[in-house]
Design a protein around this motif. Structure first.
Motif, PDB file in Angstrom:
ATOM      1  N   ALA A 188       0.829  -1.202   0.000  1.00 56.57           N
ATOM      2  CA  ALA A 188       0.000   0.000   0.000  1.00 56.57           C
ATOM      3  C   ALA A 188       0.866   1.254   0.000  1.00 56.57           C
ATOM      4  CB  ALA A 188      -0.923  -0.015   1.211  1.00 56.57           C
ATOM      5  N   MET A 189       1.976   1.243   0.727  1.00 53.85           N
ATOM      6  CA  MET A 189       2.886   2.385   0.686  1.00 53.85           C
ATOM      7  C   MET A 189       3.403   2.622  -0.732  1.00 53.85           C
ATOM      8  SD  MET A 189       5.101   1.665   4.129  1.00 53.85           S
ATOM      9  CE  MET A 189       6.225   2.989   3.757  1.00 53.85           C
TER      10      MET A 189
ATOM     11  N   THR B 239      11.496  -2.800 -10.963  1.00 48.96           N
ATOM     12  CA  THR B 239      11.114  -2.948 -12.373  1.00 48.96           C
ATOM     13  C   THR B 239      10.269  -1.770 -12.829  1.00 48.96           C
ATOM     14  OG1 THR B 239      11.148  -5.360 -12.119  1.00 48.96           O
ATOM     15  CG2 THR B 239       9.955  -4.467 -14.012  1.00 48.96           C
ATOM     16  N   HIS B 240       9.374  -1.297 -11.948  1.00 48.30           N
ATOM     17  CA  HIS B 240       8.532  -0.150 -12.303  1.00 48.30           C
ATOM     18  C   HIS B 240       9.384   1.098 -12.510  1.00 48.30           C
ATOM     19  CE1 HIS B 240       5.100   2.580 -12.261  1.00 48.30           C
ATOM     20  NE2 HIS B 240       5.735   3.312 -11.354  1.00 48.30           N
TER      21      HIS B 240
ATOM     22  N   VAL C  32       1.986 -10.983  -6.227  1.00 45.50           N
ATOM     23  CA  VAL C  32       0.553 -10.695  -6.270  1.00 45.50           C
ATOM     24  C   VAL C  32       0.259  -9.364  -5.578  1.00 45.50           C
ATOM     25  CG1 VAL C  32      -1.714 -11.454  -5.465  1.00 45.50           C
ATOM     26  CG2 VAL C  32      -0.147 -13.093  -6.490  1.00 45.50           C
ATOM     27  N   HIS C  33       0.861  -9.129  -4.413  1.00 46.01           N
ATOM     28  CA  HIS C  33       0.659  -7.847  -3.736  1.00 46.01           C
ATOM     29  C   HIS C  33       1.250  -6.696  -4.544  1.00 46.01           C
ATOM     30  CE1 HIS C  33      -0.256 -10.248  -0.076  1.00 46.01           C
ATOM     31  NE2 HIS C  33      -0.996  -9.204   0.206  1.00 46.01           N
TER      32      HIS C  33
ATOM     33  N   PRO D 288       0.629  -1.665  -6.420  1.00 49.76           N
ATOM     34  CA  PRO D 288       1.366  -0.485  -6.908  1.00 49.76           C
ATOM     35  C   PRO D 288       1.771  -0.590  -8.381  1.00 49.76           C
ATOM     36  CG  PRO D 288       2.820  -1.866  -5.612  1.00 49.76           C
ATOM     37  CD  PRO D 288       1.477  -2.507  -5.541  1.00 49.76           C
ATOM     38  N   VAL D 289       1.951  -1.823  -8.894  1.00 53.15           N
ATOM     39  CA  VAL D 289       2.437  -2.001 -10.272  1.00 53.15           C
ATOM     40  C   VAL D 289       1.466  -2.921 -11.003  1.00 53.15           C
ATOM     41  CG1 VAL D 289       4.470  -2.463 -11.686  1.00 53.15           C
ATOM     42  CG2 VAL D 289       4.757  -1.889  -9.272  1.00 53.15           C
ATOM     43  N   PRO D 290       0.288  -2.454 -11.378  1.00 55.61           N
ATOM     44  CA  PRO D 290      -0.697  -3.357 -11.996  1.00 55.61           C
ATOM     45  C   PRO D 290      -0.266  -3.902 -13.358  1.00 55.61           C
ATOM     46  CG  PRO D 290      -1.448  -1.070 -12.078  1.00 55.61           C
ATOM     47  CD  PRO D 290      -0.228  -1.088 -11.221  1.00 55.61           C
TER      48      PRO D 290
END
Length: 940
Positions: free
Chosen positions: A711-712, A756-757, A791-792, A796-798
């Motif tokens: 979430a952060m 990676t993002h 998965v989590h 932040p990185v869909p």
């Protein structure tokens, strides 16, 4: 009390002394108790101010009270009830009994904060001596009603238990089978006329030898019935005797004894103050007190008692008072009475009134009662029979104690009617009852009464017989036979507070919901249909219902169709309303403000400015202020408070909730406002720096979960564009990720996804790392935890959804069954526990990647196994001049374009193609014109 022979109770005292010597092998403690009981009775009977001992909700006490009031016609009635409840008693005529007088405080001062809210209730039923005294005093000209018991504030000053709770909260284990038993909530009950032995062994002894099951049945058999037709002196002396006995045999709990004695000192001090201030003759007064407190031994007892007691000042708590609905079940649960005992008492009250011919007092205009015939008002100032000068009362206890109990003759018609009615009620509730069961109940009731030395079956005998003969160990419906008997005997009557007695907020709610055309004061659930599109005036009713849904308990206002979200409003709604059932909760809202909007605003502020408030809670208050109140002013104020709370937090526990609510608020403001509110811009800017600072610690903190860290990152990546536009530096985020070194597999996968993002970790490298994990037998058991982290990371990185599908698919494709099957359950439980809300995104991506038909599966090649295009050359490496060679080999297109533009030139046949810098040197006009344009724009 010297016990002189000329005293009226000398003979009884002598007999009890002889009995103590005989049964206790000589005088001792028993003699002191028995003689002390007689002393207490003699002292109370000889008091100039007449003391009338009562038992709470006792029909015998109510009959004796009504009879005595018509005989004596006192000018002043002192009542054992909280003195600050006096203004509410006149509103009883606007209610249907039973109701409870309540003192309520939501904001407290001088008490521990965790006690809030404070609530004190005093239930009132028609079959109670207190109601008879209230009705007489309020409807008789010239009579003054004075409440003399401690105030509601002193209840909590004195009733503090060692553990920080309160001492008179009723039975905590009382069943909550029906909502009626919770009408008083957690309120402290004022025990008016409470009379029950506090010595467990004594109560057990009385129940065993009386052959009864519980205390209510013993009282009904051995006190109610014998005193039902007794004269006034006998009634007083017997009640004083019982109160003194229970008082002297009570265990020596210092806290209980101190509170009891302080209450008695308080009441006698108040009565003496009133007598001195008004000059009233004590002979014209009547003191209605519980029998336990009537036989008091404190020095302040009596009109001529000492004045050494000092009443402590009240605390700074602001108390509000009102009437709330009560019920027989609520009274039984709060005061530890047997189920159905108050209903049976109400039935006995009606029978006693009919049998004795006593005309009870009822408040004029009392709701729920039949209209009384016109009668001549009592004139307390000029009684028909002047009260004689008090003389020592004769001894009535000796005859009462020596006289065997009078056995009522069997009323076969009454018992037969009960038997027929209970069989009829049982049939309606699914029991296979017949006429034979009615006969069995009739005969079994007589048999049980005979076994218990009773000639006439009591309602309790009848209840036992009905359960034995009809229930037969199974309950086909919602109610058992015992409950059916209670309903048949009078039921759990539920009171109602009339419209005129409601606080302003509750009346305002009824007025604003009037367009719904419902009987909102009626108990039960009512369906409200709101077609806002065709009747726009119902939109205001909808706004109010949504606020009531937010404030009242679940079930008071329940939406069936329709929803309210930020930026959305329903055009049709359907509601199930039970405001009459939850009338107490609506009344208590009225203690907090004069309108629903004010109460909601106060509660939102209370949540936001609480010492332990979190940023997520304050953001929820901001959302509610926008959703229900549409108050931009309040939303901005609470938003600023959320910014302060976030800056002071040192943990990431609320990060998921903060992310969810900030996203929702941002989406709302971007679609409904021309510009974002300043507070939310500051919140995003502060949150970006705040979470960047906490990120390295959160990656290694054992108390922080993977979901919180994700979430952060979701906040940082999702709000990055807005944060950078407000002046934040992305380098801070890059440094935070560079300083993060997690050891947990899930957090390591989360860090890889973040890198990676940002572009610092190419996908090919990430793919190679996953392949290494699958190829290492020591790491394979932990692979599901890596997948959980990926998965989590979809939060932040869909755009990594395709890679997560690839990682899961590779595990199933490459690992043998001997390795795959042992950790497959762990994989499923991990994904279900940690990423249930992200599973739809993963499933949707898998559906896009995998073939839609089974026949295509054999020839299907996963996208990640297809030949990949060569990577682009680095920025510093010159590209191959493929485009220039192609133009030189096919010059036709370029020549035609040159002729069209009127250009002449020749093709270069050798040498390198000129670079951009050479072209600029040959043709400087373009650069010169651009420089002039920029200069004009800069100076303009």
């Amino acid at each position: 009390m010297s016990g002189a022979p000329e005293a009226p109770f000398a003979a009884l005292r002598s007999q009890l002394q002889d009995a103590a010597a005989t049964f206790a092998d000589g005088p001792g403690a028993l003699e002191g108790i028995l003689r002390g009981i007689v002393d207490d009775v003699e002292r109370a009977v000889g008091e100039p101010l007449e003391i009338f001992p009562v038992c709470h909700h006792s029909p015998a006490s109510a009959i004796a009270m009504a009879r005595r009031l018509r005989e004596k016609q006192p000018k002043t009635v002192y009542l054992e009830l909280c003195e600050d409840m006096a203004p509410l008693l006149t509103e009883l005529r606007n209610c249907r009994l039973p109701v409870a007088v309540q003192s309520f405080a939501s904001e407290i001062e001088g008490f521990p904060a965790d006690w809030a809210p404070l609530s004190v209730v005093a239930p009132v039923t028609e079959a109670s001596a207190e109601y008879q005294a209230i009705a007489y005093a309020l409807d008789t000209p010239g009579v003054e009603l004075v409440l003399v018991d401690r105030s509601s504030d002193h209840v909590f000053q004195w009733e503090t238990a060692p553990d920080g709770g309160t001492g008179d909260e009723g039975d905590p284990d009382a069943p909550e089978e029906a909502e009626q038993t919770a009408l008083h909530g957690d309120a402290v009950g004022v025990e008016i006329g409470d009379l029950r032995p506090r010595f467990a062994e004594l109560e057990e002894h009385l129940l065993r030898h009386g052959r009864v099951r519980h205390w209510s049945e013993w009282w009904h058999q051995y006190v109610e019935l014998p005193l039902g037709d007794s004269d006034h002196d006998t009634y007083r002396q017997v009640m004083l005797l019982i109160g003194s006995l229970f008082r002297r045999l009570a265990p020596g709990d210092p806290g209980k004894v101190r509170v009891d004695e302080d209450r008695e000192r308080y009441m006698w001090t108040r009565m003496r103050e009133h007598l001195a201030a008004t000059g009233t003759d004590p002979a014209d007064c009547l003191y209605v007190s519980g029998a336990f407190h009537a036989a008091s031994r404190v020095a302040e007892f009596g009109v001529h008692g000492s004045d050494t007691f000092t009443i402590s000042p009240p605390s700074g708590t602001e108390w509000r008072h009102g009437l709330i609905p009560s019920s027989h079940g609520a009274i039984e649960a709060q005061f530890g009475l047997a189920a159905g005992s108050v209903s049976i008492a109400a039935t006995e009250w009606a029978k006693n009134v009919k049998r004795t011919g006593v005309r009870p007092f009822r408040l004029e205009g009392q709701a729920g009662t039949r209209s009384a015939r016109p009668k001549k008002a009592l004139a307390a100032t000029a009684p028909a029979h002047p009260v004689p000068v008090p003389v020592p009362a004769a001894d009535r206890l000796t005859g009462f104690l020596q006289r065997p109990p009078a056995l009522d003759a069997l009323d076969e018609a009454e018992l037969l009617g009960w038997s027929v009615e209970i069989v009829r009620a049982a049939r309606r509730n699914g029991y296979l009852a017949s006429t034979a069961d009615a006969i069995a109940v009739f005969e079994t009731s007589i048999l049980l009464a005979g076994m218990r030395d009773r000639a006439k079956p009591t309602p309790y005998d009848f209840q036992d017989a009905a359960v034995t003969c009809i229930e037969k160990g199974s309950v086909p419906g919602r109610r058992d036979v015992g409950r059916l008997v209670e309903i048949m005997m009078g039921g759990d009557r539920v009171g109602q507070v009339g419209y005129d007695a409601l606080p302003p907020l509750a009346r305002d709610v009824h007025d604003r919901l009037a367009p719904l055309e419902l009987r909102l004061q009626q108990r039960g659930v009512q369906r409200a249909l709101l077609d806002i599109a065709s009747r726009p005036e119902l939109a205001r009713c909808s706004d109010l219902l949504w606020m009531l849904r937010r404030l009242l308990p679940q079930g008071a206002a329940r939406t069936v169709m329709g929803e309210r979200r930020l930026g959305e409003r329903s055009i049709q709604e359907s509601w199930d309303l039970a405001l009459g059932t939850h009338q107490r909760a609506l009344i208590e809202l009225g203690y907090e403000g004069v309108s629903v909007e004010q109460v909601l605003e106060q509660r939102l502020r209370r949540v936001a400015y609480a010492p332990q408030a979190t940023a997520a809670q304050v953001l929820e208050a901001v959302e509610d202020a926008t959703l229900y109140l549409r108050s931009r002013r309040l939303a901005d104020e609470l938003g600023t408070r959320a910014l302060e709370v976030l800056a002071g937090e040192r943990s990431v526990d609320g990060a998921p909730e903060v992310l969810r609510r900030v996203r929702r608020l941002l989406a709302h403001y971007r679609t409904s406002e021309p510009v974002l509110p300043p507070w939310i811009e500051s919140f995003v800017k502060t949150g970006y720096a705040h979470y960047c600072t906490l990120l390295p610690t959160a990656f290694t903190d054992d108390d922080a979960t993977v979901r919180q860290v994700a979430a952060m990152l979701g906040f940082l990546f999702g709000m990055e564009g807005l944060a950078l536009s407000l002046g934040c530096d992305r380098t801070q985020l890059e440094l935070a990720l560079a300083q993060s070194h997690p050891t947990d597999p899930a957090r390591a996968a989360l860090l890889w996804a973040a890198q990676t993002h940002l572009g610092t970790l190419p996908r090919e490298v990430l793919r190679e790392r996953c392949a290494e994990l699958l190829g290492n037998p020591l790491v394979v058991p932990a692979y599901p935890r890596y997948l959980s982290g990926f998965v989590h990371a979809l939060e932040p990185v869909p755009h990594l959804a395709d890679f997560v599908v690839e990682a899961v698919s590779n595990a199933f494709a490459l690992l043998p069954d001997a390795v795959l099957l042992p950790w497959l359950p762990n994989l499923i439980t991990t994904l279900r526990a940690g990423g249930a809300e992200l599973a739809p995104l993963l499933i949707r991506e898998a559906g896009r990647v995998f073939p839609a038909r089974l026949a295509e599966l054999d020839a299907w090649v996963p996208p990640w196994r297809l030949p990949q295009e060569p990577p682009a050359p680095p920025a510093g490496q010159a590209a191959a001049p493929g485009g220039v060679s192609l133009l030189a080999e096919h010059p036709g297109t370029c020549d035609a374009l040159a002729r069209l533009l009127g250009c002449e030139g020749t093709w270069r046949t050798g040498g390198a193609t000129p670079s951009g810098a050479v072209l600029l040197a040959r043709h400087p006009q373009t650069a010169t014109a651009l420089e002039a344009l920029l200069a004009v724009g800069r100076h303009g």
